[in-house]
Structure formats: structure tokens, C-alpha cells
Write a protein that holds these residues in place. Sequence first.
Motif, PDB file in Angstrom:
ATOM      1  N   ALA A  74     -14.645   7.726  -8.899  1.00 19.74           N
ATOM      2  CA  ALA A  74     -14.135   6.476  -8.386  1.00 19.74           C
ATOM      3  C   ALA A  74     -12.741   6.088  -9.665  1.00 19.74           C
ATOM      4  O   ALA A  74     -13.652   6.716 -10.885  1.00 19.74           O
ATOM      5  CB  ALA A  74     -15.506   5.504  -9.081  1.00 19.74           C
ATOM      6  N   ARG A  75     -12.428   5.506  -8.918  1.00 19.59           N
ATOM      7  CA  ARG A  75     -11.214   4.916 -10.216  1.00 19.59           C
ATOM      8  C   ARG A  75     -11.447   3.103 -10.100  1.00 19.59           C
ATOM      9  O   ARG A  75     -11.617   2.188  -9.544  1.00 19.59           O
ATOM     10  CB  ARG A  75      -9.680   4.849  -9.322  1.00 19.59           C
ATOM     11  CG  ARG A  75      -8.781   4.550 -10.686  1.00 19.59           C
ATOM     12  CD  ARG A  75      -7.195   4.806  -9.895  1.00 19.59           C
ATOM     13  NE  ARG A  75      -7.066   4.413  -8.908  1.00 19.59           N
ATOM     14  CZ  ARG A  75      -6.246   5.172  -7.749  1.00 19.59           C
ATOM     15  NH1 ARG A  75      -5.999   6.421  -8.153  1.00 19.59           N
ATOM     16  NH2 ARG A  75      -5.885   4.312  -7.035  1.00 19.59           N
ATOM     17  N   VAL A  76     -11.752   3.062 -11.191  1.00 26.86           N
ATOM     18  CA  VAL A  76     -11.817   0.916 -11.428  1.00 26.86           C
ATOM     19  C   VAL A  76     -10.919   0.585 -11.459  1.00 26.86           C
ATOM     20  O   VAL A  76     -10.807   1.266 -14.015  1.00 26.86           O
ATOM     21  CB  VAL A  76     -13.011   0.699 -11.958  1.00 26.86           C
ATOM     22  CG1 VAL A  76     -13.332  -0.202 -11.882  1.00 26.86           C
ATOM     23  CG2 VAL A  76     -14.237   1.855 -10.893  1.00 26.86           C
ATOM     24  N   LYS A  77     -10.260   0.019 -11.268  1.00 24.86           N
ATOM     25  CA  LYS A  77      -8.992  -0.973 -12.286  1.00 24.86           C
ATOM     26  C   LYS A  77      -8.559   0.345 -13.439  1.00 24.86           C
ATOM     27  O   LYS A  77      -7.885   0.452 -14.321  1.00 24.86           O
ATOM     28  CB  LYS A  77      -9.693  -1.891 -13.695  1.00 24.86           C
ATOM     29  CG  LYS A  77     -10.390  -3.138 -12.664  1.00 24.86           C
ATOM     30  CD  LYS A  77     -10.873  -4.009 -14.035  1.00 24.86           C
ATOM     31  CE  LYS A  77     -11.547  -4.814 -13.405  1.00 24.86           C
ATOM     32  NZ  LYS A  77     -12.026  -5.932 -14.709  1.00 24.86           N
ATOM     33  N   SER A 130     -14.652  -2.903  -5.715  1.00 28.47           N
ATOM     34  CA  SER A 130     -13.816  -2.810  -6.727  1.00 28.47           C
ATOM     35  C   SER A 130     -13.215  -1.729  -6.767  1.00 28.47           C
ATOM     36  O   SER A 130     -11.765  -0.857  -7.299  1.00 28.47           O
ATOM     37  CB  SER A 130     -14.120  -3.672  -7.658  1.00 28.47           C
ATOM     38  OG  SER A 130     -14.745  -3.100  -8.433  1.00 28.47           O
ATOM     39  N   PHE A 131     -14.268  -0.346  -6.795  1.00 31.16           N
ATOM     40  CA  PHE A 131     -13.858   0.800  -6.956  1.00 31.16           C
ATOM     41  C   PHE A 131     -12.810   1.280  -5.753  1.00 31.16           C
ATOM     42  O   PHE A 131     -13.725   1.900  -4.552  1.00 31.16           O
ATOM     43  CB  PHE A 131     -15.115   1.578  -6.907  1.00 31.16           C
ATOM     44  CG  PHE A 131     -16.388   0.918  -7.963  1.00 31.16           C
ATOM     45  CD1 PHE A 131     -16.096   0.422  -8.675  1.00 31.16           C
ATOM     46  CD2 PHE A 131     -17.348   2.280  -7.953  1.00 31.16           C
ATOM     47  CE1 PHE A 131     -17.151   0.066  -9.534  1.00 31.16           C
ATOM     48  CE2 PHE A 131     -18.225   2.279  -9.045  1.00 31.16           C
ATOM     49  CZ  PHE A 131     -18.292   0.485  -9.886  1.00 31.16           C
ATOM     50  N   ASN A 132     -11.848   1.467  -6.251  1.00 31.93           N
ATOM     51  CA  ASN A 132     -10.824   2.032  -5.500  1.00 31.93           C
ATOM     52  C   ASN A 132      -9.989   3.332  -5.791  1.00 31.93           C
ATOM     53  O   ASN A 132      -8.936   2.897  -6.960  1.00 31.93           O
ATOM     54  CB  ASN A 132      -9.948   1.039  -4.466  1.00 31.93           C
ATOM     55  CG  ASN A 132      -9.035   1.309  -3.474  1.00 31.93           C
ATOM     56  OD1 ASN A 132      -9.165   1.812  -2.968  1.00 31.93           O
ATOM     57  ND2 ASN A 132      -8.403   0.663  -3.471  1.00 31.93           N
ATOM     58  N   PRO A 133      -9.624   4.341  -5.788  1.00 27.65           N
ATOM     59  CA  PRO A 133     -10.943   4.858  -4.346  1.00 27.65           C
ATOM     60  C   PRO A 133     -12.284   5.559  -4.762  1.00 27.65           C
ATOM     61  O   PRO A 133     -11.856   5.131  -5.853  1.00 27.65           O
ATOM     62  CB  PRO A 133      -9.909   6.127  -3.891  1.00 27.65           C
ATOM     63  CG  PRO A 133      -8.894   6.825  -4.704  1.00 27.65           C
ATOM     64  CD  PRO A 133      -8.892   5.885  -5.374  1.00 27.65           C
TER      65      PRO A 133
END
Length: 115
Positions: free
Chosen positions: A97-100, A30-33
Amino acid sequence: QVQLVESGGGLVQAGGSLRLSCAASGNIFSFNPMGWYRQAPGKQRDLVATIIAGNTLNYADSVKGRFTVSRDNAKNTVYLQMNSLKPEDTAVYYCYARVKNTPYWGQGTQVTVSS
């Protein structure tokens, strides 16, 4: 809380290779990107490479053809393979990392390329 831990930096001669690893806590699916930035002394932090869901890759022009970003979801790890290194690649490399919609950064790992 997401934690990102980089490893693999070091000193290498120009033309050499290094592989950076970033181990993440949690399921990176779920880490995107996810990806890598770097910051040289006295300069801003710049994007190096990112990998987006569906394995879309994005590279800075200065590293295209030399660096490869990849991720292993099973190991919760993202990699940066760096080939044909140049002195201008010298910097602290940060995993990202971008998470939510929340950004996370690792502590950074130093890469030094000698001429």
C-alpha cells in the motif's frame, strides 16, 4: 503507522484456487494504490496486481485472466483471488500500500503450487 497483515496462502495443486486477504490498519480509502507483489526464490519482487482509486485495476501479463484483485473499504481489506494456479505462481506474496507517498509492505504469505 500502517500495518498490513496477509493471510490465505498455502499449498495447492496446479489448476486450483486460493484467495489471499490483506487486512490493513486504518482507513484504506486513502491507501492508493493497494495491491500485491510476489517474490520467487532467487528472483526480484514483481508486481502481481494493484487497484487504484476509482477501481482502476492493473495486472501482470502472466496473471491476466486468472487473478482478480479487489478491495473492501468497509473492511479495510484487499483481496487477491487466484484461479487456475500454475507451479510458476509459487512465491511469497506481499501486500502493498502507498499512503501519502510512503510505501508499506506486509510480512508476506507463502503460496506453493504443486504440479
